[in-house]
Design a protein around this motif. Structure first.
Motif, mmCIF file in Angstrom:
data_model
loop_
_atom_site.group_PDB
_atom_site.id
_atom_site.type_symbol
_atom_site.label_atom_id
_atom_site.label_comp_id
_atom_site.label_asym_id
_atom_site.label_seq_id
_atom_site.Cartn_x
_atom_site.Cartn_y
_atom_site.Cartn_z
ATOM 1 N N LEU A 144 -53.335 106.270 -14.284
ATOM 2 C CA LEU A 144 -52.696 105.157 -14.997
ATOM 3 C C LEU A 144 -53.703 104.036 -15.269
ATOM 4 N N ASP A 145 -54.565 103.753 -14.288
ATOM 5 C CA ASP A 145 -55.600 102.716 -14.476
ATOM 6 C C ASP A 145 -56.543 103.084 -15.619
ATOM 7 N N VAL A 146 -56.965 104.349 -15.626
ATOM 8 C CA VAL A 146 -57.889 104.807 -16.663
ATOM 9 C C VAL A 146 -57.246 104.673 -18.048
ATOM 10 N N VAL A 147 -55.972 105.080 -18.151
ATOM 11 C CA VAL A 147 -55.278 105.022 -19.453
ATOM 12 C C VAL A 147 -55.109 103.560 -19.888
ATOM 13 N N GLN A 148 -54.731 102.692 -18.934
ATOM 14 C CA GLN A 148 -54.540 101.286 -19.300
ATOM 15 C C GLN A 148 -55.861 100.659 -19.766
ATOM 16 N N ASP A 149 -56.949 100.968 -19.069
ATOM 17 C CA ASP A 149 -58.269 100.460 -19.489
ATOM 18 C C ASP A 149 -58.604 100.930 -20.895
ATOM 19 N N ALA A 150 -58.328 102.208 -21.158
ATOM 20 C CA ALA A 150 -58.629 102.768 -22.486
ATOM 21 C C ALA A 150 -57.789 102.080 -23.558
ATOM 22 N N MET A 151 -56.489 101.842 -23.256
ATOM 23 C CA MET A 151 -55.616 101.165 -24.227
ATOM 24 C C MET A 151 -56.132 99.763 -24.532
ATOM 25 N N MET A 152 -56.515 99.048 -23.475
ATOM 26 C CA MET A 152 -56.993 97.667 -23.671
ATOM 27 C C MET A 152 -58.270 97.635 -24.500
ATOM 28 N N ALA A 153 -59.185 98.538 -24.182
ATOM 29 C CA ALA A 153 -60.447 98.579 -24.938
ATOM 30 C C ALA A 153 -60.173 98.950 -26.382
ATOM 31 N N PHE A 154 -59.236 99.876 -26.604
ATOM 32 C CA PHE A 154 -58.921 100.303 -27.970
ATOM 33 C C PHE A 154 -58.340 99.139 -28.768
ATOM 34 N N VAL A 155 -57.371 98.426 -28.185
ATOM 35 C CA VAL A 155 -56.741 97.300 -28.890
ATOM 36 C C VAL A 155 -57.779 96.207 -29.175
ATOM 37 N N ARG A 156 -58.654 95.964 -28.187
ATOM 38 C CA ARG A 156 -59.655 94.903 -28.332
ATOM 39 C C ARG A 156 -60.642 95.210 -29.454
ATOM 40 N N LYS A 157 -61.052 96.479 -29.578
ATOM 41 C CA LYS A 157 -62.152 96.794 -30.501
ATOM 42 C C LYS A 157 -61.731 97.479 -31.803
ATOM 43 N N TYR A 158 -60.719 98.344 -31.712
ATOM 44 C CA TYR A 158 -60.471 99.222 -32.863
ATOM 45 C C TYR A 158 -59.058 99.151 -33.439
ATOM 46 N N ALA A 159 -58.298 98.119 -33.086
ATOM 47 C CA ALA A 159 -56.905 98.063 -33.534
ATOM 48 C C ALA A 159 -56.793 98.013 -35.060
ATOM 49 N N ASP A 160 -57.786 97.498 -35.725
ATOM 50 C CA ASP A 160 -57.699 97.355 -37.180
ATOM 51 C C ASP A 160 -58.244 98.568 -37.939
ATOM 52 N N LYS A 161 -58.653 99.593 -37.210
ATOM 53 C CA LYS A 161 -59.193 100.787 -37.876
ATOM 54 C C LYS A 161 -58.085 101.543 -38.603
ATOM 55 N N PRO A 162 -58.426 102.256 -39.697
ATOM 56 C CA PRO A 162 -57.408 103.044 -40.412
ATOM 57 C C PRO A 162 -56.772 104.094 -39.501
ATOM 58 N N GLU A 163 -55.549 104.450 -39.845
ATOM 59 C CA GLU A 163 -54.749 105.332 -38.990
ATOM 60 C C GLU A 163 -55.461 106.657 -38.662
ATOM 61 N N GLU A 164 -56.156 107.226 -39.651
ATOM 62 C CA GLU A 164 -56.757 108.549 -39.437
ATOM 63 C C GLU A 164 -57.945 108.516 -38.459
ATOM 64 N N GLU A 165 -58.495 107.314 -38.246
ATOM 65 C CA GLU A 165 -59.648 107.212 -37.332
ATOM 66 C C GLU A 165 -59.238 106.901 -35.901
ATOM 67 N N ARG A 166 -57.969 106.532 -35.721
ATOM 68 C CA ARG A 166 -57.550 106.030 -34.410
ATOM 69 C C ARG A 166 -57.616 107.079 -33.301
ATOM 70 N N ARG A 167 -57.112 108.263 -33.595
ATOM 71 C CA ARG A 167 -56.990 109.281 -32.534
ATOM 72 C C ARG A 167 -58.365 109.659 -31.948
ATOM 73 N N PRO A 168 -59.343 110.039 -32.793
ATOM 74 C CA PRO A 168 -60.650 110.347 -32.193
ATOM 75 C C PRO A 168 -61.276 109.158 -31.471
ATOM 76 N N LEU A 169 -61.069 107.938 -31.998
ATOM 77 C CA LEU A 169 -61.631 106.762 -31.331
ATOM 78 C C LEU A 169 -60.990 106.545 -29.966
ATOM 79 N N PHE A 170 -59.661 106.661 -29.939
ATOM 80 C CA PHE A 170 -58.969 106.443 -28.665
ATOM 81 C C PHE A 170 -59.413 107.470 -27.619
#
Lengths: 124, 187
Positions: B39-65
């Motif tokens: 759960l800690d690992v997933v939460q860290d990943a979610m936070m980093a994703f929102v912080r850096k890549y939230a504005d990326k186009p939809e098709e790029e999100r999955r590989p980035l996450f």
């Protein structure tokens, strides 16, 4: 059936099993995941990032350096230095015979000086 | 609770994270062997994703996450290895009764994998989960990203931080190892 085909069927079966497991996660875990998502999306809630982010790293590095310096100074400034100092002073006193006599007769010289100053006062 | 505007609409980050969080948790659980750590690992990943890549186009999100998630998993393993080395050093330093024993052998597997756990997995019908946990980390990552998450070879290579050739090798070895481990339980 070819090896490649067998692998493909095996992978499909694994995928179905893993999908089923992920969808069937218990309610407690699902609730924790929802909370984690909300925490990540909250605009200014960075409490977790504040604890785990870069802001703590300089302080941690400073504390670690201070501990290391303390440990090194404790190791390097151990007893031998003061013993060394005492030894040098002892050597100086032991090799200077005239000085040693002076130290032994110090009380006599002090008395002599007092007597001389008293005599000069009476004459003057 | 007030969220940023990224959450609204069909392409919102909230919807995206919701669509991947269970699989992300399952991957982290396979890698760490511990629900809390996962759960800690997933939460860290979610936070980093929102912080850096939230504005990326939809098709790029999955590989980035999943790239971020795999980085977090690798970081977790590195920390565990360092912790284990320190523990081994301390155990070795203060051990006096048996000088010939290897302290590293006494340490727990970083993924929480014990013979008892492997046996329980097998007995409760989770032979597949036990087998995936037993895979070396790189094979496990390659297998889950390619075969379950269905990322391309290039996307998997980026997520794992290695060449495409390495991804193919790790994936192929993982499939062979799993088939070998599951030959009695699975057709």
């Amino acid at each position: 059936m070819s090896e490649e085909q067998q692998d493909r069927e095996f992978i499909d079966a694994v995928r179905r099993d893993l999908d089923r497991t992920a969808e069937g996660l218990d309610a407690g875990i699902q609730s924790r995941l929802t909370q984690a998502r909300y925490a990540a999306l909250e605009p200014k809630s960075t409490s977790r990032a504040w604890f785990s982010g870069w802001s703590w790293k300089p302080a941690t590095a400073l504390a670690a350096t201070a501990c290391l310096a303390l440990a090194l100074s404790f190791t390097l400034n151990h007893a031998p230095v003061s013993e060394k100092g005492t030894g040098l002073e002892d050597m100086e006193v032991l090799t200077a015979n005239d000085q040693l006599e002076l130290y032994e007769d110090l009380e006599f010289y002090a008395w002599l000086a007092e007597e001389e100053s008293a005599e000069s006062y009476e004459k003057g | 609770m007030v969220f940023c505007n990224r959450t609204s609409g069909s392409g919102g980050v909230n919807d995206f994270l919701q669509s991947v969080e269970k699989r992300a948790y399952q991957m982290a659980h396979f890698a760490t062997g511990n629900p809390e750590e996962a759960l800690d690992v997933v939460q860290d990943a979610m936070m980093a994703f929102v912080r850096k890549y939230a504005d990326k186009p939809e098709e790029e999100r999955r590989p980035l996450f999943f790239t971020i998630l795999q980085n977090r998993i690798r970081d977790w393993h590195r920390r565990q290895n360092v912790r284990n080395r320190w523990n081994a050093w301390w155990v070795g330093k203060f051990r006096t009764d048996d000088e010939d024993a290897d302290p590293v052998q006494d340490l727990a597997d970083p993924r929480g994998l014990t013979p008892e756990k492997a046996l329980t997995d097998s007995a409760t019908g989770n032979a597949l989960h036990g087998a995936i946990r037993r895979l070396p980390l790189r094979q496990q990552q390659a297998f889950l990203l390619r075969s379950w998450e269905e990322l391309s070879v290039a996307e998997t290579a980026r997520a794992m931080g290695c060449s495409e050739g390495s991804v193919k090798t790790h994936h192929s070895r993982a499939v062979q190892a799993l088939r070998e481990m599951l030959k009695d339980e699975w057709p």
